[in-house]
Enzyme design. Structure first.
Site, short mmCIF file in Angstrom:
data_model
loop_
_atom_site.label_atom_id
_atom_site.label_comp_id
_atom_site.label_asym_id
_atom_site.label_seq_id
_atom_site.Cartn_x
_atom_site.Cartn_y
_atom_site.Cartn_z
N PRO A 153 0.73 -1.08 -0.08
CA PRO A 153 0.09 -0.08 0.03
C PRO A 153 0.93 1.13 -0.02
O PRO A 153 0.47 2.28 -0.25
CB PRO A 153 -0.82 -0.06 1.44
N GLU B 129 0.51 -7.14 8.54
CA GLU B 129 0.64 -5.60 8.20
C GLU B 129 1.93 -5.27 7.31
O GLU B 129 2.05 -4.23 7.11
CB GLU B 129 1.13 -5.03 9.81
N ARG C 251 -1.94 -8.17 -21.39
CA ARG C 251 -2.48 -7.32 -22.16
C ARG C 251 -1.87 -6.71 -23.47
O ARG C 251 -2.11 -6.45 -24.56
CB ARG C 251 -3.71 -6.29 -22.00
N ASP D 69 -5.83 1.48 -27.56
CA ASP D 69 -5.96 3.02 -27.49
C ASP D 69 -6.76 3.61 -26.35
O ASP D 69 -6.71 4.75 -26.35
CB ASP D 69 -6.62 3.54 -28.70
C1 JEW Z 1 -1.31 -4.30 -0.39
C2 JEW Z 1 0.38 -5.91 0.02
C3 JEW Z 1 0.15 -6.83 2.37
C4 JEW Z 1 -2.77 -2.36 -1.33
C5 JEW Z 1 -3.04 -1.74 -2.38
N1 JEW Z 1 -4.20 -2.24 1.96
C6 JEW Z 1 -3.52 -2.24 2.82
C7 JEW Z 1 -3.04 -2.25 4.05
C8 JEW Z 1 -2.42 -3.71 4.46
C9 JEW Z 1 -1.76 -3.82 5.36
C10 JEW Z 1 -1.24 -2.55 6.25
C11 JEW Z 1 -1.65 -1.42 5.79
C12 JEW Z 1 -2.32 -1.22 4.69
C13 JEW Z 1 -2.60 -4.86 3.57
N2 JEW Z 1 -1.64 -5.49 2.85
C14 JEW Z 1 -1.31 -5.18 1.56
C15 JEW Z 1 -2.06 -4.52 0.77
C16 JEW Z 1 -0.21 -5.15 -0.82
C17 JEW Z 1 -0.23 -5.99 1.36
C18 JEW Z 1 -0.94 -6.45 3.27
C19 JEW Z 1 -2.02 -3.35 -1.63
N3 JEW Z 1 -2.11 -2.07 -3.40
N4 JEW Z 1 -1.38 -2.90 -2.73
N5 JEW Z 1 -3.77 -0.55 -2.79
#
Ligand code: JEW
Length: 231
Positions: free
Chosen positions: A93, A120, A158, A173
């Site tokens: 995230p 987390e 894609r 496009d």
């Molecule tokens: C993503 C890997 C591993 C989210 C987006 N969301 C969220 C989040 C998480 C843990 C702590 C804080 C926020 C959940 N999470 C992931 C979320 C990728 C993980 C745990 C992720 N792209 N990638 N929007």
């Protein structure tokens, strides 16, 4: 006619390999794999644990809620690939936001390695030491990196030459005019539950249809993307 032999290889590390494999069997991804244009190898991260409980997580240093994924399993897993692991991306995230410009760059790579965290998140030494580039699919919360990794895989696939045939290639496009959304689409029937297809689309007047589509695309863009330009 001979087709290009280029294909993209993607290695995926996850504690939910079946969650990642399922979507690879269907539709565009299934066809790309069947045609030899895409080679996805899904690895169970727990194969690189070193304890009977196959532990991949531990409590965060400094305290706080939740669990953090241990660094060692990621290093052992990724280092088990031959020295070529391509670009290593950690779905996160806190990552660089995925957009079509980044997708185009990734689609030009012969090999990607995608790391899917849970809980987390992942010990920062994976980012620093492997190293791995952090990528986010957008500003919303999901439970882990698996669905984001599938978004990356589909968006990249894609753009691999040969995956989308001549017929559908104008879809390439779609983002050609930055920030302008696609015009509305209609198909049969001409009237559905009292809602009529705009008359101009039935007229056969292609210049007039083009003008209507442009105006309708701009109206949709104002409605669905209010505020200043792209982003
Ligand atoms: C993503 C890997 C591993 C989210 C987006 N969301 C969220 C989040 C998480 C843990 C702590 C804080 C926020 C959940 N999470 C992931 C979320 C990728 C993980 C745990 C992720 N792209 N990638 N929007």
């Amino acid at each position: 006619m001979e087709r290009s032999l280029r294909h993209v290889r993607i290695d995926v590390f996850t504690i939910f390999p079946d969650l990642v494999k399922g979507p690879l069997e269907h539709s565009l991804l299934g066809k790309a794999i069947g045609a030899g244009l895409l080679d996805v190898r899904v690895h169970d991260l727990r194969d690189w644990t070193d304890d009977p409980h196959r532990t991949v997580d531990d409590a965060p240093f400094g305290g706080g809620p939740g669990m953090v994924m241990k660094p060692d399993v990621w290093f052992r897993g990724v280092e088990s690939l031959d020295p070529d692991r391509g670009r290593v991306l950690l779905l996160s995230p806190a990552g660089r936001r995925l957009d079509q410009a980044l997708v185009r760059v990734l689609a030009g790579e012969p090999h990607l390695t995608l790391l899917c965290g849970r809980y987390e998140g992942v010990d920062e030494r994976v980012v620093e030491g492997l190293p791995a580039e952090e990528v986010s699919i957008g500003e919303y919360v999901v439970a882990g990196g698996e669905l984001p990794a599938l978004v990356v895989i589909e968006a990249v696939t894609r753009l691999v030459p040969g995956v989308i045939g001549r017929e559908e290639s104008h879809e390439q496009d779609s983002f050609s005019e930055p920030g302008l959304l696609d015009h509305p689409q209609y198909t049969r029937p001409r009237e559905f539950r009292g809602m009529k297809v705009p008359e101009v689309l039935l007229s056969g007047d292609h210049a007039e249809i083009e003008r209507w589509r442009r105006a309708a695309a701009e109206a949709k863009t104002r409605r669905n993307r209010p505020g200043p330009g792209p982003q």
